[in-house]
Each structure stands twice: as C-alpha cells, then as structure tokens.
Design an enzyme around this catalytic site. Structure first.
Site, mmCIF file in Angstrom:
data_model
loop_
_atom_site.group_PDB
_atom_site.id
_atom_site.type_symbol
_atom_site.label_atom_id
_atom_site.label_comp_id
_atom_site.label_asym_id
_atom_site.label_seq_id
_atom_site.Cartn_x
_atom_site.Cartn_y
_atom_site.Cartn_z
ATOM 1 N N LYS A 69 0.837 -1.218 0.000
ATOM 2 C CA LYS A 69 0.000 0.000 0.000
ATOM 3 C C LYS A 69 0.865 1.259 0.000
ATOM 4 C CE LYS A 69 -1.993 -0.872 3.972
ATOM 5 N NZ LYS A 69 -1.344 -2.118 4.427
ATOM 6 N N ARG B 264 -9.390 0.863 9.233
ATOM 7 C CA ARG B 264 -8.959 -0.480 9.629
ATOM 8 C C ARG B 264 -10.078 -1.225 10.360
ATOM 9 N NH1 ARG B 264 -3.298 0.355 9.006
ATOM 10 N NH2 ARG B 264 -2.077 -1.091 10.192
ATOM 11 N N ARG C 198 11.873 -6.297 5.313
ATOM 12 C CA ARG C 198 11.818 -4.846 5.038
ATOM 13 C C ARG C 198 12.892 -4.083 5.830
ATOM 14 N NH1 ARG C 198 6.123 -1.928 5.184
ATOM 15 N NH2 ARG C 198 6.013 -2.643 7.338
ATOM 16 N N ARG D 215 11.609 -1.523 11.148
ATOM 17 C CA ARG D 215 10.511 -1.049 11.999
ATOM 18 C C ARG D 215 10.355 -1.967 13.211
ATOM 19 N NH1 ARG D 215 5.170 0.269 8.460
ATOM 20 N NH2 ARG D 215 4.222 -0.749 10.241
ATOM 21 N N ARG E 240 -0.483 -8.779 13.534
ATOM 22 C CA ARG E 240 -1.025 -7.749 12.633
ATOM 23 C C ARG E 240 -1.843 -8.393 11.513
ATOM 24 N NH1 ARG E 240 4.460 -5.280 11.134
ATOM 25 N NH2 ARG E 240 3.378 -3.890 9.703
HETATM 26 P P1 AMP Z 1 0.844 0.568 9.311
HETATM 27 O O1 AMP Z 1 2.024 1.424 9.097
HETATM 28 O O2 AMP Z 1 -0.345 0.985 8.499
HETATM 29 O O3 AMP Z 1 1.149 -0.910 9.175
HETATM 30 O O4 AMP Z 1 0.389 0.777 10.839
HETATM 31 C C1 AMP Z 1 1.277 0.471 11.925
HETATM 32 C C2 AMP Z 1 0.487 0.374 13.220
HETATM 33 O O5 AMP Z 1 -0.139 1.643 13.507
HETATM 34 C C3 AMP Z 1 -0.657 -0.629 13.235
HETATM 35 O O6 AMP Z 1 -0.216 -1.950 13.516
HETATM 36 C C4 AMP Z 1 -1.534 -0.052 14.355
HETATM 37 O O7 AMP Z 1 -0.963 -0.308 15.617
HETATM 38 C C5 AMP Z 1 -1.426 1.450 14.101
HETATM 39 N N1 AMP Z 1 -2.456 1.934 13.143
HETATM 40 C C6 AMP Z 1 -2.226 2.454 11.898
HETATM 41 N N2 AMP Z 1 -3.365 2.801 11.299
HETATM 42 C C7 AMP Z 1 -4.363 2.484 12.167
HETATM 43 C C8 AMP Z 1 -5.782 2.587 12.110
HETATM 44 N N3 AMP Z 1 -6.419 3.074 11.024
HETATM 45 N N4 AMP Z 1 -6.494 2.148 13.183
HETATM 46 C C9 AMP Z 1 -5.882 1.685 14.291
HETATM 47 N N5 AMP Z 1 -4.552 1.554 14.408
HETATM 48 C C10 AMP Z 1 -3.779 1.944 13.360
#
Ligand code: AMP
Length: 207
Positions: free
Chosen positions: A15, A90, A124, A149, A160
C-alpha cells in the site's frame, strides 16, 4: 480530477509503495495513519506514547483516536483536490465514520499471499531517506544504513495479519454495498500492480 481513494491490503501488501506513486502522479496527499503515528512516536508526544504500546504489540489504536487524527488531517488545504488513504480505515466503525465526513470514490484492495507478506515484512529495511529495501528481494547497496521497523518482527507480524483478516471482511462488505470496491493482485510485479491501479483510476475519470 478530484479523487478520494482508499488503498487497502494486509500489512506488507505494498500500500505504502503504490500510494507514494499515486500521490506523486495525481498530486494528492498520501495519508497514512501508520506514518502519522510513527511521527508522533518519534517526536515523543502524548499521542506518540499512547500509540507506541499498541503499535509494538501489533494492536489497533482505539477508533476515536484515529478518527480525530483523520478529521484534523482532512481540514488541511492540501486535501481540497483529493486524497489517498493508506492503512485507514482499519475497522468498520472507522469506515462508517469516514463515510460521514468524506466521499470516497474508489477502494482498491491489494490481495496478497501470506507467505509473501511475511517475507516482505520480515525482510523490510528502511534507509534514512525513507527508501524501502528488502533483504530478500531488493537488498540495500553496501554502505547504505538502514533500520527495521519495531513492529516488523515475526511475532508482531502474525498478530497484525490476524487482526487485518478479522476486521477486513466487514469493511469490504461495506464498500461492496457502496459499489466502490475493487480487488487486484498485490503480489504481482510492482509495475504490473501499478498499471492495474492506473486503469481503475482511468475508468473512474470516465465515470
Ligand atoms: P501501518 O504502518 O499501516 O502498518 O500501521 C502500523 C500500526 O499503527 C498498526 O499496527 C496499528 O498499531 C497502528 N495503526 C495504523 N493505522 C491504524 C488505524 N487506522 N487504526 C488503528 N490503528 C492503526
């Protein structure tokens, strides 16, 4: 063309990569809730401190916190000509709340095989300039310093993915009912995936 988009997919589906390209080509902001939260964590704000505990465990933050962030972000001037969400919504609650404050025209889901997702995430590595490498598919050149990360470890990745699949179906159904949901394969080559995204956006333009 004003376009409000959502790019959906499991963690590691690509994404962020495709969102950056779309954002550049269509001149619309790429709104990644994960990036916003990581910035808060690195600045050490109250929000960042709260976010870190959820993120390190691979858990989702509460919907009200995320909705507040999104409402604030959409007020900014750069959202007037459209925007692209990555990693949001999400949960079904987030999708329903978004529907009240925004009008989404297209939701593109990047479907990927889990083995690929795990390899993409465990491999990554991120350089200081933000460029993303992968030790299996696209290793960083010698001398380039990279970091991993905190949530890209296998245990957190599995959590996740589990959360993604458990919340995905109701969100997909919600957008299918609105007739704006489209699914493409996210594990094809980057250029092939991007071509498919562009063709969906072309069709949107034609109406
Ligand atoms: P990402 O970079 O999109 O994989 O997000 C990393 C982490 O941020 C996720 O595992 C959640 O802990 C938090 N997070 C990101 N976006 C959301 C969302 N829309 N709702 C809830 N938690 C989020």
């Amino acid at each position: 063309m004003i376009v409000n988009l959502i790019l959906m997919g499991a963690p590691g589906a690509g994404k962020g990569t495709h969102a950056k390209d779309i954002s550049r080509q269509f001149n619309i902001p790429h709104i990644s809730t994960g990036d916003i939260l990581r910035e808060e964590v690195s600045k050490g704000t109250e929000l960042g401190k709260t976010a870190k505990s959820y993120m390190d465990a691979g858990k989702l933050l509460p919907d009200d916190i995320i909705i507040k962030i999104i409402k604030g972000r959409l007020q900014k001037d750069d959202c007037k000509s459209g925007y692209l969400f990555d990693g949001f919504p999400r949960t079904l609650v987030q999708a329903e709340k978004l529907d009240i404050i925004s009008s989404i025209e297209s939701v593109i889901y990047l479907k990927c095989n889990d083995d690929i997702l795990i390899k993409r995430l465990t491999g990554r590595r991120i350089a200081d300039d933000g460029k993303i490498y992968n030790i299996y598919f696209d290793p960083p050149p010698e001398g380039i310093k990279t970091y991993q990360r905190d949530d890209d470890n296998e245990e957190t990745i599995r959590e996740r993915l589990k959360i993604f699949y458990s919340t995905f179906i109701p969100i997909m159904d919600f957008y299918k009912k609105l007739n704006i949901f489209q699914e493409i394969r996210g594990d094809d080559e980057r250029a092939v995936v991007y071509e498919k995204i562009l063709s969906i956006l072309e069709d949107l333009k034609k109406g």
